[in-house]
Design a protein around this motif. Sequence first.
Motif, PDB file in Angstrom:
ATOM      1  N   ALA A 140       0.837  -1.205   0.000  1.00 39.71           N
ATOM      2  CA  ALA A 140       0.000   0.000   0.000  1.00 39.71           C
ATOM      3  C   ALA A 140       0.871   1.254   0.000  1.00 39.71           C
ATOM      4  CB  ALA A 140      -0.942  -0.006   1.205  1.00 39.71           C
ATOM      5  N   VAL A 141       2.018   1.188   0.668  1.00 39.57           N
ATOM      6  CA  VAL A 141       2.940   2.324   0.677  1.00 39.57           C
ATOM      7  C   VAL A 141       3.567   2.491  -0.704  1.00 39.57           C
ATOM      8  CG1 VAL A 141       5.120   3.215   1.611  1.00 39.57           C
ATOM      9  CG2 VAL A 141       3.435   2.191   3.148  1.00 39.57           C
ATOM     10  N   ALA A 150      -0.963   6.848   3.612  1.00 41.59           N
ATOM     11  CA  ALA A 150      -0.995   7.437   4.955  1.00 41.59           C
ATOM     12  C   ALA A 150      -1.499   6.427   5.985  1.00 41.59           C
ATOM     13  CB  ALA A 150      -1.860   8.693   4.957  1.00 41.59           C
ATOM     14  N   LEU A 151      -2.570   5.725   5.660  1.00 43.11           N
ATOM     15  CA  LEU A 151      -3.094   4.713   6.583  1.00 43.11           C
ATOM     16  C   LEU A 151      -2.089   3.575   6.776  1.00 43.11           C
ATOM     17  CD1 LEU A 151      -6.814   4.463   5.392  1.00 43.11           C
ATOM     18  CD2 LEU A 151      -6.022   5.203   7.650  1.00 43.11           C
ATOM     19  N   ALA A 152      -1.474   3.127   5.683  1.00 44.59           N
ATOM     20  CA  ALA A 152      -0.514   2.030   5.767  1.00 44.59           C
ATOM     21  C   ALA A 152       0.706   2.432   6.584  1.00 44.59           C
ATOM     22  CB  ALA A 152      -0.095   1.591   4.366  1.00 44.59           C
ATOM     23  N   ILE A 153       1.201   3.636   6.382  1.00 51.09           N
ATOM     24  CA  ILE A 153       2.363   4.109   7.153  1.00 51.09           C
ATOM     25  C   ILE A 153       2.028   4.160   8.633  1.00 51.09           C
ATOM     26  CG2 ILE A 153       3.762   6.159   7.621  1.00 51.09           C
ATOM     27  CD1 ILE A 153       3.879   6.537   4.542  1.00 51.09           C
ATOM     28  N   ASP A 154       0.840   4.636   8.961  1.00 55.66           N
ATOM     29  CA  ASP A 154       0.426   4.699  10.364  1.00 55.66           C
ATOM     30  C   ASP A 154       0.363   3.295  10.979  1.00 55.66           C
ATOM     31  OD1 ASP A 154      -0.594   6.117  12.724  1.00 55.66           O
ATOM     32  OD2 ASP A 154      -2.503   5.131  12.253  1.00 55.66           O
ATOM     33  N   LEU A 155      -0.227   2.346  10.252  1.00 57.09           N
ATOM     34  CA  LEU A 155      -0.324   0.975  10.766  1.00 57.09           C
ATOM     35  C   LEU A 155       1.042   0.295  10.845  1.00 57.09           C
ATOM     36  CD1 LEU A 155      -3.592  -0.110   8.940  1.00 57.09           C
ATOM     37  CD2 LEU A 155      -3.295   0.193  11.405  1.00 57.09           C
TER      38      LEU A 155
END
Length: 162
Positions: A140-141, A150-155
Amino acid sequence: MLRLALERGPAPTYAALASELGMTASEVHGAVERAVAAQLAQKDAGGKATVILGALRLFVQHGARYCFPAVRGSLTRGLPTGYAAPPLKDQIVAGNDPLPVWPHKNGTVRGIGFYPLYPSVPEAAGRNPALYELLALFDAVRGGSARERALAIDLLDKRLQA
């Protein structure tokens, strides 16, 4: 390095990692040596590698999509990745476009081919659900929209904390 990041104790042997990842021991050894040279990992006195989690997190956030650009193919059967796989699939509603999938003969989903980092990734992901999540987030990144990244980096950030 993503597989080694899951370890909280001593690292497995190169042979054990190779078997789990569907690679040769020399390929795993070479990857670890490159990671040490890039300061993404370090070796202890006994030669066992440990991931430098802060450096890996920075690399994934800022370098992954440039070093490992997404390569897409045609419609195929495969294993979901990116926003179509856990844990992102619970946070992103898929539209009408075909889902990204790692092409695989035993795949259960039809979608657009999203070629993995290494040919044996689908098998390795099938053997280790935690690794599957990290690899799908990594995809996803490297190939997702700004929101997906953004969501993938956060997770990933939460999973790669020391």
